[in-house]
Write a protein that holds these residues in place. Structure first.
Motif, short mmCIF file in Angstrom:
data_model
loop_
_atom_site.label_atom_id
_atom_site.label_comp_id
_atom_site.label_asym_id
_atom_site.label_seq_id
_atom_site.Cartn_x
_atom_site.Cartn_y
_atom_site.Cartn_z
N PHE A 43 -47.58 90.59 -22.38
CA PHE A 43 -47.01 90.76 -21.36
C PHE A 43 -46.11 89.69 -20.52
CE2 PHE A 43 -50.98 92.68 -21.24
CZ PHE A 43 -50.71 94.21 -20.90
N GLU A 44 -45.24 89.31 -21.43
CA GLU A 44 -44.32 88.36 -21.03
C GLU A 44 -43.39 88.71 -20.04
OE1 GLU A 44 -42.03 86.69 -24.53
OE2 GLU A 44 -43.93 86.08 -25.50
N VAL B 22 -52.66 95.69 -15.88
CA VAL B 22 -51.23 95.17 -15.90
C VAL B 22 -50.24 96.12 -16.53
CG1 VAL B 22 -49.90 93.31 -17.18
CG2 VAL B 22 -52.24 92.76 -16.20
N ASP B 23 -50.82 96.95 -17.20
CA ASP B 23 -49.85 98.09 -17.80
C ASP B 23 -49.49 99.05 -16.73
OD1 ASP B 23 -48.42 99.35 -20.09
OD2 ASP B 23 -49.97 100.94 -19.84
N MET B 24 -50.58 99.34 -15.78
CA MET B 24 -50.28 100.21 -14.54
C MET B 24 -49.19 99.63 -13.94
SD MET B 24 -52.93 101.40 -11.68
CE MET B 24 -53.28 99.70 -11.14
N TYR B 25 -49.32 98.37 -13.47
CA TYR B 25 -48.29 97.80 -12.67
C TYR B 25 -46.92 97.77 -13.52
CZ TYR B 25 -50.86 96.73 -8.57
OH TYR B 25 -51.50 96.55 -7.44
N LYS B 26 -46.53 97.59 -14.65
CA LYS B 26 -45.54 97.56 -15.22
C LYS B 26 -44.84 99.10 -15.32
CE LYS B 26 -44.53 94.63 -18.64
NZ LYS B 26 -43.98 93.68 -18.01
N ILE B 27 -45.70 99.89 -15.37
CA ILE B 27 -45.42 101.40 -15.60
C ILE B 27 -45.00 101.68 -14.03
CG2 ILE B 27 -45.87 103.79 -15.72
CD1 ILE B 27 -47.13 102.97 -18.20
N LEU B 28 -45.59 101.52 -13.08
CA LEU B 28 -45.18 101.40 -11.85
C LEU B 28 -43.86 101.05 -11.29
CD1 LEU B 28 -48.69 101.22 -10.00
CD2 LEU B 28 -47.45 103.37 -10.32
N GLN B 29 -43.64 99.75 -11.95
CA GLN B 29 -42.22 99.34 -11.77
C GLN B 29 -41.18 100.00 -12.51
OE1 GLN B 29 -42.95 95.31 -13.32
NE2 GLN B 29 -43.88 94.64 -11.26
N ARG C 93 -59.93 102.06 -8.40
CA ARG C 93 -59.39 103.37 -7.85
C ARG C 93 -58.03 103.79 -8.16
NH1 ARG C 93 -61.35 100.65 -3.44
NH2 ARG C 93 -59.29 100.24 -2.54
N MET C 94 -57.35 102.79 -8.40
CA MET C 94 -55.82 103.06 -8.68
C MET C 94 -55.82 103.69 -10.12
SD MET C 94 -54.03 99.89 -7.10
CE MET C 94 -52.16 100.35 -7.56
N THR D 172 -60.08 95.43 -21.68
CA THR D 172 -59.29 96.92 -21.54
C THR D 172 -59.02 97.02 -20.21
OG1 THR D 172 -60.48 97.68 -23.51
CG2 THR D 172 -59.65 99.29 -21.89
N PHE D 173 -59.81 96.85 -19.16
CA PHE D 173 -59.63 97.05 -17.72
C PHE D 173 -58.33 96.32 -17.63
CE2 PHE D 173 -60.11 95.93 -13.31
CZ PHE D 173 -60.31 97.26 -12.61
N PHE D 174 -58.28 94.85 -17.79
CA PHE D 174 -57.20 94.09 -17.50
C PHE D 174 -55.86 94.44 -17.80
CE2 PHE D 174 -54.31 90.55 -17.89
CZ PHE D 174 -54.56 89.69 -16.89
N VAL D 175 -55.86 95.08 -19.38
CA VAL D 175 -54.83 95.40 -20.05
C VAL D 175 -54.38 96.68 -19.27
CG1 VAL D 175 -53.68 96.32 -22.08
CG2 VAL D 175 -55.17 94.29 -22.02
N ASP D 176 -55.00 97.55 -19.00
CA ASP D 176 -54.75 98.98 -18.08
C ASP D 176 -54.08 98.59 -16.78
OD1 ASP D 176 -55.58 100.51 -20.13
OD2 ASP D 176 -57.52 100.96 -19.39
#
Length: 184
Positions: free
Chosen positions: A128-129, A68-75, A147-148, A62-66
């Motif tokens: 996450f392709e 990667v999802d965070m970075y995609k949403i930040l982009q 923290r992020m 869950t931590f991993f998926v959250d």
């Protein structure tokens, strides 16, 4: 769910037989074998809902998926900022370098191998392709991501707008959380 060594061996042999017979319209023996040999058993239920045993997704997955999802949403959010918003963000964030700062850095190959294993498994599942989720960051990142995420997850649930991403204020706050508290 966990398997004994004998069960793992039986499953791996069945995967070999499955491949040798050339069965193509059934389970993917490569996914099953990878899940079993790397102790990413959760992946079998993710790939095949009919084999989902109802186990909760492990916290590190869950931590991993959250993350990667965070970075995609930040982009996504940054891409929807106006030029003025981008200038403001860059003026408020030290060590922020636009698009370069929005690339998922990965996990440390020496100290965060459980997370890298999740990345390889998710890649095999086709998740996450377009994002390199198996990157070795060459430095520990879990504490930084935690923290992020402490800032990002509430922002995603409160402030997410499909046409824009998260708010500029939340975007800035997430990147400020990236900096260790002793260095702020």
């Amino acid at each position: 769910m966990s398997y004994t060594q004998a069960e793992k061996l039986q499953i791996m042999l069945l995967c070999d037989i499955h491949r040798a017979l050339g069965i193509e319209d059934s389970y993917d023996p490569d996914v099953i074998e990878e899940a079993i040999t790397t102790d990413n058993n959760w992946a079998i239920g993710w790939k095949y809902q009919n084999l989902n045993d109802g186990s909760k997704t492990p916290p590190h997955v869950t931590f991993f998926v959250d993350t990667v999802d965070m970075y995609k949403i930040l982009q996504y959010t940054y891409q929807h900022f106006s030029s003025d918003d981008r200038v403001e963000v860059e003026s408020k964030l030290t060590n922020f370098h636009g698009e370069k700062s929005l690339v998922f850095p990965g996990f440390d190959g020496n100290n965060e191998t459980d997370y890298l294993s999740v990345g390889y498994m998710l890649e095999k599942l086709g998740r996450f392709e377009g994002t390199d989720i198996t990157k070795n960051s060459h430095m520990p990142c879990v504490d930084t991501y935690r923290r992020m995420l402490d800032v990002f997850l509430p922002a995603r649930s409160k402030d997410w707008n499909h046409n824009k991403g998260i708010s500029k204020e939340s975007f800035i706050a997430v990147f400020q959380a990236k900096i260790h508290p002793s260095l702020r």
